[in-house]
Design a protein around this motif. Structure first.
Motif, PDB file in Angstrom:
ATOM      1  N   UNK A  95     -75.247 -69.363  88.954  1.00 17.34           N
ATOM      2  CA  UNK A  95     -76.078 -68.032  89.047  1.00 17.34           C
ATOM      3  C   UNK A  95     -77.100 -68.414  90.219  1.00 17.34           C
ATOM      4  N   UNK A  96     -76.989 -67.399  91.184  1.00 16.70           N
ATOM      5  CA  UNK A  96     -77.757 -67.557  92.413  1.00 16.70           C
ATOM      6  C   UNK A  96     -79.296 -67.092  92.233  1.00 16.70           C
ATOM      7  N   UNK A  97     -80.089 -67.289  93.098  1.00 14.26           N
ATOM      8  CA  UNK A  97     -81.633 -66.835  93.179  1.00 14.26           C
ATOM      9  C   UNK A  97     -81.378 -65.396  93.307  1.00 14.26           C
ATOM     10  N   UNK A  98     -82.378 -64.680  93.016  1.00  9.84           N
ATOM     11  CA  UNK A  98     -82.444 -63.009  93.389  1.00  9.84           C
ATOM     12  C   UNK A  98     -82.190 -62.918  94.987  1.00  9.84           C
ATOM     13  N   UNK A  99     -82.813 -63.947  95.729  1.00 14.09           N
ATOM     14  CA  UNK A  99     -82.774 -63.969  97.136  1.00 14.09           C
ATOM     15  C   UNK A  99     -81.288 -64.142  97.489  1.00 14.09           C
ATOM     16  N   UNK A 102     -84.466 -62.952  85.411  1.00 12.65           N
ATOM     17  CA  UNK A 102     -85.427 -61.637  85.766  1.00 12.65           C
ATOM     18  C   UNK A 102     -85.636 -61.217  84.561  1.00 12.65           C
ATOM     19  N   UNK A 103     -87.067 -61.082  84.365  1.00 16.90           N
ATOM     20  CA  UNK A 103     -87.535 -60.278  82.880  1.00 16.90           C
ATOM     21  C   UNK A 103     -88.538 -59.053  83.152  1.00 16.90           C
ATOM     22  N   UNK A 104     -88.772 -58.196  82.099  1.00 20.96           N
ATOM     23  CA  UNK A 104     -89.537 -57.136  82.350  1.00 20.96           C
ATOM     24  C   UNK A 104     -90.833 -57.553  82.864  1.00 20.96           C
ATOM     25  N   UNK A 105     -91.562 -58.445  82.426  1.00 25.75           N
ATOM     26  CA  UNK A 105     -92.860 -58.775  82.744  1.00 25.75           C
ATOM     27  C   UNK A 105     -92.821 -59.591  84.389  1.00 25.75           C
ATOM     28  N   UNK A 144     -88.268 -61.437 100.743  1.00 19.23           N
ATOM     29  CA  UNK A 144     -89.160 -62.370 100.964  1.00 19.23           C
ATOM     30  C   UNK A 144     -90.220 -62.299  99.984  1.00 19.23           C
ATOM     31  N   UNK A 145     -89.986 -61.681  98.830  1.00 22.60           N
ATOM     32  CA  UNK A 145     -91.156 -61.600  97.880  1.00 22.60           C
ATOM     33  C   UNK A 145     -91.020 -62.745  96.830  1.00 22.60           C
ATOM     34  N   UNK A 146     -91.997 -62.870  96.096  1.00 20.93           N
ATOM     35  CA  UNK A 146     -92.030 -63.949  94.944  1.00 20.93           C
ATOM     36  C   UNK A 146     -90.993 -63.838  94.121  1.00 20.93           C
ATOM     37  N   UNK A 147     -90.692 -62.756  93.572  1.00 24.10           N
ATOM     38  CA  UNK A 147     -89.891 -62.487  92.607  1.00 24.10           C
ATOM     39  C   UNK A 147     -88.332 -62.961  93.014  1.00 24.10           C
ATOM     40  N   UNK A 148     -87.918 -62.867  94.166  1.00 21.63           N
ATOM     41  CA  UNK A 148     -86.619 -63.388  94.711  1.00 21.63           C
ATOM     42  C   UNK A 148     -86.438 -64.601  94.385  1.00 21.63           C
ATOM     43  N   UNK A 149     -87.601 -65.562  94.230  1.00 23.71           N
ATOM     44  CA  UNK A 149     -87.392 -67.014  94.023  1.00 23.71           C
ATOM     45  C   UNK A 149     -86.697 -67.252  92.690  1.00 23.71           C
ATOM     46  N   UNK A 150     -86.633 -66.316  91.606  1.00 23.34           N
ATOM     47  CA  UNK A 150     -86.222 -66.575  90.382  1.00 23.34           C
ATOM     48  C   UNK A 150     -84.648 -66.622  90.453  1.00 23.34           C
ATOM     49  N   UNK A 171     -76.713 -54.066  89.630  1.00 19.42           N
ATOM     50  CA  UNK A 171     -75.661 -53.275  89.017  1.00 19.42           C
ATOM     51  C   UNK A 171     -74.142 -53.826  89.685  1.00 19.42           C
ATOM     52  N   UNK A 172     -74.463 -54.258  90.966  1.00 20.61           N
ATOM     53  CA  UNK A 172     -73.250 -54.723  91.628  1.00 20.61           C
ATOM     54  C   UNK A 172     -72.837 -56.316  91.314  1.00 20.61           C
ATOM     55  N   UNK A 173     -73.592 -56.979  90.762  1.00 20.19           N
ATOM     56  CA  UNK A 173     -73.744 -58.485  90.723  1.00 20.19           C
ATOM     57  C   UNK A 173     -72.283 -58.715  89.853  1.00 20.19           C
ATOM     58  N   UNK A 174     -72.305 -58.266  88.570  1.00 21.32           N
ATOM     59  CA  UNK A 174     -71.021 -58.738  87.985  1.00 21.32           C
ATOM     60  C   UNK A 174     -69.777 -58.150  88.335  1.00 21.32           C
TER      61      UNK A 174
END
Length: 357
Positions: A67-71, A111-114, A100-106, A145-148
């Protein structure tokens, strides 16, 4: 690295067969191998190419892909040959910002709602408006939506769809504000003068004043104006075929015949025919010149796209019906045009009632 080889073999009965062997090596060691035998060389090679392509995009059969990072997922989305050609400038800019945002490091499956709520809060705190942050979430949703189906990554957009109503209720995202800005005649005169002065520069080749007036008269987006082909101009009917007109439901192949009313036709006719396009210029260059002149003149809160609304308003003021205006603007839904009409003539129904009495 996946690769394949084809071996020519003869059976005990003397029949020629072709064995295709697909291998995946890691540090010189074979980590995966599969083979299949065919009666034709072309079939063996076709299967080998198909298997290599599948492994490189979907991973080794039977193994769960990492599973890759969001980036990394955003990069895969942006680099896909079929997806990338449909990513416009705004969407590309937003995806780069997300990367470039922090969320992309996950990791994508973390990825969660929080995490989404915190991303929206951070963007709001940095000065982004709710409608701007809504673009982040919309485009992030399209990536997931395109990931899978496209990349074989075992994640979906369920988490994002779940949190969107909450984001709306919290005021973290919102719908774009509907604009009602129209340039005044004085502003248009100043713009024409400023653009004409800019055209006098020795390096300037763009007929900025003609394009400005044509944009108003034709109600076209600047990208549409700069894409008109001479081959699509019908002199007998004074119409032009606008290709791939923007539509929320369908863009590619959405061609429309648009009437060139009044001076719009004259503007087209006086353009030199030394290119396959009527206005063979980059739309970004036109808008950049418009913005520089507008800013120098101190004209506030006026966008190039507002000229399209100005054109539609003029048609209504000239007495055209909504359906007739839609033929020019290209609106499939009449709701937006109805809003423009009612803002222009809020008391027209009262006037009609008096006439009928």
């Amino acid at each position: 690295m996946a690769s394949f080889t084809v071996e020519k073999r003869k059976t005990a009965a003397g029949v020629i067969r072709y064995r295709c062997i697909v291998r995946v090596k890691k540090d010189s060691a074979i980590v995966y191998q599969e083979s299949r035998t065919f009666g034709k060389l072309a079939d063996a090679r076709a299967w080998g190419k198909l298997m290599v392509s599948h492994i490189e995009t979907q991973g080794i059969p039977g193994q769960q892909p990492a599973v890759p990072t969001i980036r990394e997922l955003i990069a895969m989305y942006r680099n896909d040959p079929d997806i990338s050609k449909k990513i416009g400038r705004t969407k590309g800019y937003v995806l780069d910002l997300l990367a470039d945002s922090d969320i992309s490091r996950l990791q994508a499956d973390q990825l969660s709602t929080m995490a989404i709520i915190n991303h929206c809060r951070d963007r709001n705190a940095a000065g982004a408006k709710p409608q701007t942050v809504a673009q982040d979430i919309s485009y992030l949703k399209s990536v997931f939506a395109a990931a899978r189906p496209v990349f074989g990554i075992p994640v979906g957009d369920d988490v994002i769809r779940e949190v969107i109503p909450v984001l709306h209720s919290m005021g973290l995202i919102g719908r774009s504000e509907r604009r009602s800005r129209r340039p005044t005649e004085a502003e248009l005169d100043k713009l024409r003068a400023g653009l004409a002065s800019r055209m006098n520069h020795h390096a300037s080749k763009i007929p900025l004043t003609d394009i400005l007036d044509f944009s108003v008269l034709s109600c076209m987006r600047i990208s549409e104006v700069c894409s008109i082909l001479w081959a699509d101009v019908d002199a007998a009917e004074r119409v032009v075929l606008v290709r791939n007109r923007k539509d929320p439901r369908k863009k590619a192949g959405n061609h429309m015949w648009v009437p060139l009313l009044g001076d719009a036709w004259d503007i087209v006719q006086r353009q030199p025919r030394d290119s396959d396009r009527v206005f063979p210029y980059e739309s970004t260059s036109v808008t950049a010149a418009f913005q520089r002149v507008r800013n120098a003149l101190g004209i506030e809160d006026l966008r190039y796209h507002d000229l399209r609304r100005e054109g539609a308003s003029r048609l209504f003021e000239a007495g055209y019906a909504i359906e007739e205006v839609a033929q020019v603007t290209g609106h499939r839904s009449l709701n937006l045009l109805w809003q423009v009409y009612t803002e222009l003539f809020p008391g027209r129904l009262h006037a009609k009632m008096k006439v009928e009495k």
